[in-house]
Motif scaffolding. Structure first.
Motif, PDB file in Angstrom:
ATOM      1  N   GLY A  78       0.813  -1.212   0.000  1.00 40.36           N
ATOM      2  CA  GLY A  78       0.000   0.000   0.000  1.00 40.36           C
ATOM      3  C   GLY A  78       0.848   1.263   0.000  1.00 40.36           C
ATOM      4  N   LEU A  79       0.168   2.419  -0.019  1.00 37.70           N
ATOM      5  CA  LEU A  79       0.870   3.700  -0.082  1.00 37.70           C
ATOM      6  C   LEU A  79       1.615   4.010   1.207  1.00 37.70           C
ATOM      7  N   ASP A  80       1.083   3.560   2.343  1.00 39.96           N
ATOM      8  CA  ASP A  80       1.748   3.794   3.626  1.00 39.96           C
ATOM      9  C   ASP A  80       2.619   2.595   3.995  1.00 39.96           C
ATOM     10  N   ARG A  81       3.480   2.237   3.077  1.00 39.66           N
ATOM     11  CA  ARG A  81       4.352   1.074   3.235  1.00 39.66           C
ATOM     12  C   ARG A  81       5.201   1.175   4.496  1.00 39.66           C
ATOM     13  N   PRO A  82       5.279   0.113   5.283  1.00 40.97           N
ATOM     14  CA  PRO A  82       6.125   0.136   6.482  1.00 40.97           C
ATOM     15  C   PRO A  82       7.606   0.045   6.124  1.00 40.97           C
ATOM     16  N   LEU A  83       8.441   0.620   6.962  1.00 40.65           N
ATOM     17  CA  LEU A  83       9.895   0.540   6.816  1.00 40.65           C
ATOM     18  C   LEU A  83      10.408  -0.307   7.968  1.00 40.65           C
ATOM     19  N   ASN A  84      10.959  -1.477   7.654  1.00 39.79           N
ATOM     20  CA  ASN A  84      11.347  -2.420   8.700  1.00 39.79           C
ATOM     21  C   ASN A  84      12.842  -2.685   8.786  1.00 39.79           C
ATOM     22  N   LYS A  85      13.549  -2.481   7.699  1.00 36.08           N
ATOM     23  CA  LYS A  85      14.983  -2.810   7.684  1.00 36.08           C
ATOM     24  C   LYS A  85      15.782  -1.672   7.080  1.00 36.08           C
ATOM     25  N   ALA A  86      17.095  -1.755   7.267  1.00 33.32           N
ATOM     26  CA  ALA A  86      17.976  -0.679   6.804  1.00 33.32           C
ATOM     27  C   ALA A  86      17.831  -0.441   5.306  1.00 33.32           C
ATOM     28  N   ALA A  87      17.619  -1.504   4.541  1.00 32.08           N
ATOM     29  CA  ALA A  87      17.472  -1.366   3.092  1.00 32.08           C
ATOM     30  C   ALA A  87      16.240  -0.529   2.744  1.00 32.08           C
ATOM     31  N   ASP A  88      15.192  -0.626   3.569  1.00 28.53           N
ATOM     32  CA  ASP A  88      13.987   0.176   3.331  1.00 28.53           C
ATOM     33  C   ASP A  88      14.290   1.663   3.514  1.00 28.53           C
ATOM     34  N   TYR A  89      15.038   1.982   4.576  1.00 32.12           N
ATOM     35  CA  TYR A  89      15.390   3.383   4.835  1.00 32.12           C
ATOM     36  C   TYR A  89      16.289   3.932   3.731  1.00 32.12           C
ATOM     37  N   ALA A  90      17.230   3.118   3.278  1.00 35.73           N
ATOM     38  CA  ALA A  90      18.122   3.561   2.207  1.00 35.73           C
ATOM     39  C   ALA A  90      17.334   3.794   0.910  1.00 35.73           C
ATOM     40  N   ARG A  91      16.363   2.933   0.670  1.00 31.74           N
ATOM     41  CA  ARG A  91      15.566   3.035  -0.551  1.00 31.74           C
ATOM     42  C   ARG A  91      14.705   4.289  -0.573  1.00 31.74           C
ATOM     43  N   PHE A  92      14.203   4.692   0.593  1.00 32.44           N
ATOM     44  CA  PHE A  92      13.247   5.802   0.639  1.00 32.44           C
ATOM     45  C   PHE A  92      13.845   7.054   1.268  1.00 32.44           C
ATOM     46  N   THR A  93      15.151   7.190   1.203  1.00 38.23           N
ATOM     47  CA  THR A  93      15.795   8.428   1.639  1.00 38.23           C
ATOM     48  C   THR A  93      15.290   9.598   0.795  1.00 38.23           C
ATOM     49  N   GLY A  94      14.926  10.680   1.458  1.00 39.01           N
ATOM     50  CA  GLY A  94      14.381  11.845   0.749  1.00 39.01           C
ATOM     51  C   GLY A  94      12.869  11.872   0.716  1.00 39.01           C
ATOM     52  N   GLU A  95      12.231  10.784   1.153  1.00 39.80           N
ATOM     53  CA  GLU A  95      10.770  10.715   1.174  1.00 39.80           C
ATOM     54  C   GLU A  95      10.225  11.157   2.528  1.00 39.80           C
ATOM     55  N   GLN A  96       8.929  11.460   2.545  1.00 37.51           N
ATOM     56  CA  GLN A  96       8.259  11.820   3.788  1.00 37.51           C
ATOM     57  C   GLN A  96       7.853  10.536   4.520  1.00 37.51           C
ATOM     58  N   ILE A  97       8.271  10.417   5.779  1.00 41.52           N
ATOM     59  CA  ILE A  97       7.932   9.232   6.563  1.00 41.52           C
ATOM     60  C   ILE A  97       7.405   9.636   7.937  1.00 41.52           C
ATOM     61  N   GLU A  98       6.801   8.680   8.611  1.00 46.07           N
ATOM     62  CA  GLU A  98       6.356   8.881   9.994  1.00 46.07           C
ATOM     63  C   GLU A  98       6.988   7.801  10.856  1.00 46.07           C
ATOM     64  N   ILE A  99       7.606   8.193  11.943  1.00 44.51           N
ATOM     65  CA  ILE A  99       8.233   7.216  12.836  1.00 44.51           C
ATOM     66  C   ILE A  99       7.634   7.325  14.234  1.00 44.51           C
ATOM     67  N   THR A 100       7.600   6.197  14.920  1.00 47.49           N
ATOM     68  CA  THR A 100       7.196   6.149  16.322  1.00 47.49           C
ATOM     69  C   THR A 100       8.367   5.591  17.115  1.00 47.49           C
ATOM     70  N   LEU A 101       8.873   6.386  18.040  1.00 44.63           N
ATOM     71  CA  LEU A 101      10.030   5.989  18.829  1.00 44.63           C
ATOM     72  C   LEU A 101       9.626   5.064  19.974  1.00 44.63           C
ATOM     73  N   LYS A 102      10.554   4.266  20.425  1.00 44.82           N
ATOM     74  CA  LYS A 102      10.303   3.400  21.578  1.00 44.82           C
ATOM     75  C   LYS A 102      10.209   4.222  22.856  1.00 44.82           C
ATOM     76  N   LEU A 103      11.054   5.249  22.952  1.00 46.17           N
ATOM     77  CA  LEU A 103      11.053   6.143  24.107  1.00 46.17           C
ATOM     78  C   LEU A 103      10.768   7.565  23.641  1.00 46.17           C
ATOM     79  N   ALA A 104      10.000   8.288  24.425  1.00 44.94           N
ATOM     80  CA  ALA A 104       9.631   9.653  24.054  1.00 44.94           C
ATOM     81  C   ALA A 104      10.847  10.573  24.030  1.00 44.94           C
ATOM     82  N   PHE A 105      10.859  11.485  23.066  1.00 35.99           N
ATOM     83  CA  PHE A 105      11.896  12.504  22.968  1.00 35.99           C
ATOM     84  C   PHE A 105      11.209  13.864  22.980  1.00 35.99           C
TER      85      PHE A 105
END
Length: 220
Positions: A78-105
């Motif tokens: 789907g359009l909101d494809r999950p990013l699970n591994k380093a290769a996913d992040y490398a592939r979608f560098t420059g794109e708009q993403i949403e992340i949820t951290l394990k600990l609040a910042f």
């Protein structure tokens, strides 16, 4: 071989990217596949035929591996494809993403912005940066994959084209309404003229005789 390893080996062996796979308590096994990065860049997308091809092969492999599942579903992420591994992040560098951290910042766990890659120091894993706007100015959040609970792409939807068309249509609609009012006014005048003419005809002696003939049901 575990069912996860069997799924990954099969999907990659068929020339696809394994995005994610999960098994529900009811025995439903879901597998999400995508085109490889270079294929996706060329405009290729996952089709029904791709899903059927992977489904047939997985059914055979999982039966051989004696995997415990009741039903298998293979689909695109789907359009909101999950990013699970380093290769996913490398592939979608420059794109708009949403992340949820394990600990609040700074009091929050969820951030949305542009994904950027950081140069890895010698002997260290590559780092990542999220550039986002806090409502006042752009800020940067540096993070590692170990700090992320979940991440996904933010679908890019452009509504500008949709807005421009209704605006033109609205203008045309107003013109049509104006023309319609003129036509209705003209038709009303004609109807009033006909009504007056009909009333004059009904009041004449000849019209009276004609009306009697019709009421009598005679057809001459």
């Amino acid at each position: 071989m575990s069912w996860q390893a069997a799924v990954e080996k099969t999907v990659i062996g068929l020339g696809y990217d394994l995005v994610d796979c999960e098994r529900s308590a009811g025995g439903l096994l879901r597998v999400y596949i995508d085109k490889l990065a270079d294929q996706a860049l060329a405009g290729e997308v996952i089709s029904v035929d791709d899903c059927e091809k992977v489904t047939r092969q997985l059914q055979y492999v999982l039966e051989v591996e004696n995997a415990d599942y009741q039903r298998l579903e293979v689909s695109s992420p789907g359009l909101d494809r999950p990013l699970n591994k380093a290769a996913d992040y490398a592939r979608f560098t420059g794109e708009q993403i949403e992340i949820t951290l394990k600990l609040a910042f700074q009091g929050r766990k969820r951030y949305s912005g542009e994904l950027q890659a950081l140069d890895a120091a010698e002997g260290e894993a590559a780092g990542w940066r999220l550039v986002f706007n806090d409502g006042k100015q752009d800020q940067a959040l540096d993070f590692s994959l170990d700090e992320v609970r979940s991440a996904k792409l933010v679908p890019a939807i452009d509504f500008k084209g949709r807005k421009s068309k209704p605006a033109a249509g609205e203008s045309q609609d107003k013109t049509n309404k104006a023309d319609g009012k003129k036509a209705a006014s003209k038709k009303k005048k004609q109807s009033n003229a006909k009504a007056r003419q009909q009333q004059d005809d009904e009041e004449s002696p000849a019209a009276a005789g004609k009306d009697d003939k019709v009421d009598g049901g005679l057809d001459q």
